[in-house]
Scaffold this motif. Structure first.
Motif, PDB file in Angstrom:
ATOM      1  N   UNK A  12       0.832  -1.190   0.000  1.00  0.00           N
ATOM      2  CA  UNK A  12       0.000   0.000   0.000  1.00  0.00           C
ATOM      3  C   UNK A  12       0.878   1.256   0.000  1.00  0.00           C
ATOM      4  N   UNK A  46       0.268   5.091   1.502  1.00  0.00           N
ATOM      5  CA  UNK A  46      -0.587   5.980   2.263  1.00  0.00           C
ATOM      6  C   UNK A  46      -0.011   7.388   2.203  1.00  0.00           C
ATOM      7  N   UNK A  93       0.019  11.100   4.154  1.00  0.00           N
ATOM      8  CA  UNK A  93      -0.244  11.738   5.442  1.00  0.00           C
ATOM      9  C   UNK A  93      -0.026  13.243   5.299  1.00  0.00           C
ATOM     10  N   UNK A 140       3.867   7.208   2.853  1.00  0.00           N
ATOM     11  CA  UNK A 140       4.380   6.001   3.474  1.00  0.00           C
ATOM     12  C   UNK A 140       4.040   4.784   2.626  1.00  0.00           C
ATOM     13  N   UNK A 170       1.680  -5.344   4.079  1.00  0.00           N
ATOM     14  CA  UNK A 170       0.769  -5.996   5.004  1.00  0.00           C
ATOM     15  C   UNK A 170       1.212  -7.435   5.205  1.00  0.00           C
ATOM     16  N   UNK A 184       0.386  -3.906   9.444  1.00  0.00           N
ATOM     17  CA  UNK A 184       1.157  -3.174   8.454  1.00  0.00           C
ATOM     18  C   UNK A 184       2.568  -2.930   8.986  1.00  0.00           C
ATOM     19  N   UNK A 234       5.443  -0.249   8.052  1.00  0.00           N
ATOM     20  CA  UNK A 234       5.596   0.984   7.301  1.00  0.00           C
ATOM     21  C   UNK A 234       7.062   1.313   7.058  1.00  0.00           C
ATOM     22  N   UNK A 235       7.308   1.990   5.959  1.00  0.00           N
ATOM     23  CA  UNK A 235       8.606   2.595   5.738  1.00  0.00           C
ATOM     24  C   UNK A 235       8.718   3.897   6.513  1.00  0.00           C
ATOM     25  N   UNK A 236       9.858   4.529   6.405  1.00  0.00           N
ATOM     26  CA  UNK A 236      10.106   5.758   7.160  1.00  0.00           C
ATOM     27  C   UNK A 236       9.494   6.992   6.517  1.00  0.00           C
TER      28      UNK A 236
END
Lengths: 112, 115
Positions: free
Chosen positions: A35, A37, A39, A91, A95, A100, A102-104
Motif C-alpha cells: 500500500x 498511504x 499523510x 508512506x 501488510x 502493516x 511501514x517505511x520511514x
C-alpha cells in the motif's frame, strides 16, 4: 522479518510534473499486499493505492500508479500531473498477516 | 462515508498517570488495530484485535498497554503508567473481515503528550 525501506527522505516536484517515490521491501512470503498511504499535515493516514502481490498488473488510481517489481521487491509510486494538494508525507506499507509494516516515509513538496 | 473516529484529538498527561485513548471503528469491521507514530518517525504497529482478543502484538506493546472493546462499538487503548517516551500520535485502524486484501482504515489520531 519483513522490512520496508524508503530511501528518499524528501522529494520535490514542480506542479503539473511527474514524480516517482521509491520503496523496497524484504520478505520471504509469496502472497502479500502493498500500500501507499498519504499523510498530509493534518496527520490523517489516507490510502492512495493498493497492490496485491499475486497480480502482475500494476495498480492505477487516477493520477497515481505503481511500478511493482516482485522479483526485485520494489514498489514505487508515480504521481502524474502533480498538484499542490499532493504535498504530504507518503508512506509505503507492507501488510504481513494482520499488521502493516511501514517505511520511514518520503516528504513530497510540490512547487508552484 | 463511514469513518474511524478517535477521541480525544489531543491528550496531555503527567508522567506516571494512566490514559485511555478511545476509538470507534467502522461499524461492520471485524479487525481492529493500534499504531503509534513518534514525531518525525515512521508509523509502528502496536496491536491487533479480533474476535475479542489480541491476535498479534509488537515488542512495544508491553505490560503497560492494554486494549479493550467494552461495548461492541468502542475500542480503547490504555496506558497504565505513562512515560515521557510514550509521547506520540496514536492511530486506531479497522478492517472488514473479507475480502482479505481490504485495506485498513485509519482514524485521525490522538496526539498524546506526556509531561
Amino acid at each position: 522479518a519483513q522490512t520496508v525501506t524508503q530511501s528518499q527522505p524528501e522529494m520535490s516536484v514542480q506542479e503539473a510534473e511527474t514524480v516517482t517515490l521509491s520503496c523496497t521491501y524484504d520478505t520471504s512470503e509469496s502472497d502479500y499486499y502493498l500500500f501507499w498511504y498519504k499523510q498530509p499535515p493534518s496527520r490523517q493516514m489516507i490510502l492512495v493505492i493498493r497492490q496485491e502481490a499475486y497480480k502482475q498488473q500494476n495498480a492505477t488510481e487516477n493520477r497515481f500508479s505503481v511500478n511493482f517489481q516482485k522479483a526485485a521487491k520494489s514498489f514505487s509510486l508515480k504521481i502524474s500531473d502533480s498538484q499542490l494538494g499532493d504535498a504530504a508525507m507518503y508512506f509505503c506499507a507492507y501488510r504481513s498477516s494482520n499488521k502493516y509494516i511501514f517505511g520511514t516515509g518520503t516528504r513530497l513538496k510540490v512547487l508552484a | 462515508e463511514p469513518e474511524v473516529t478517535q477521541t480525544p484529538s489531543h491528550q496531555v498527561t503527567q508522567m506516571g498517570q494512566e490514559v485511555i485513548l478511545r476509538c470507534v471503528p467502522i461499524s461492520n469491521h471485524l479487525y481492529f488495530y493500534w499504531y503509534r507514530q513518534i514525531l518525525g518517525q515512521k508509523v509502528e504497529f502496536l496491536v491487533s484485535f479480533y474476535n475479542n482478543e489480541i491476535s498479534e502484538k509488537s515488542e512495544i506493546f508491553d505490560d503497560q498497554f492494554s486494549v479493550e472493546r467494552p461495548d461492541g462499538s468502542n475500542f480503547t487503548l490504555k496506558i497504565r503508567s505513562t512515560k515521557l517516551e510514550d509521547s506520540a500520535m496514536y492511530f486506531c485502524a479497522s478492517r472488514p473481515g473479507l475480502p482479505s486484501y481490504n485495506e485498513q482504515f485509519f482514524g485521525p489520531g490522538t496526539r498524546l503528550t506526556v509531561l
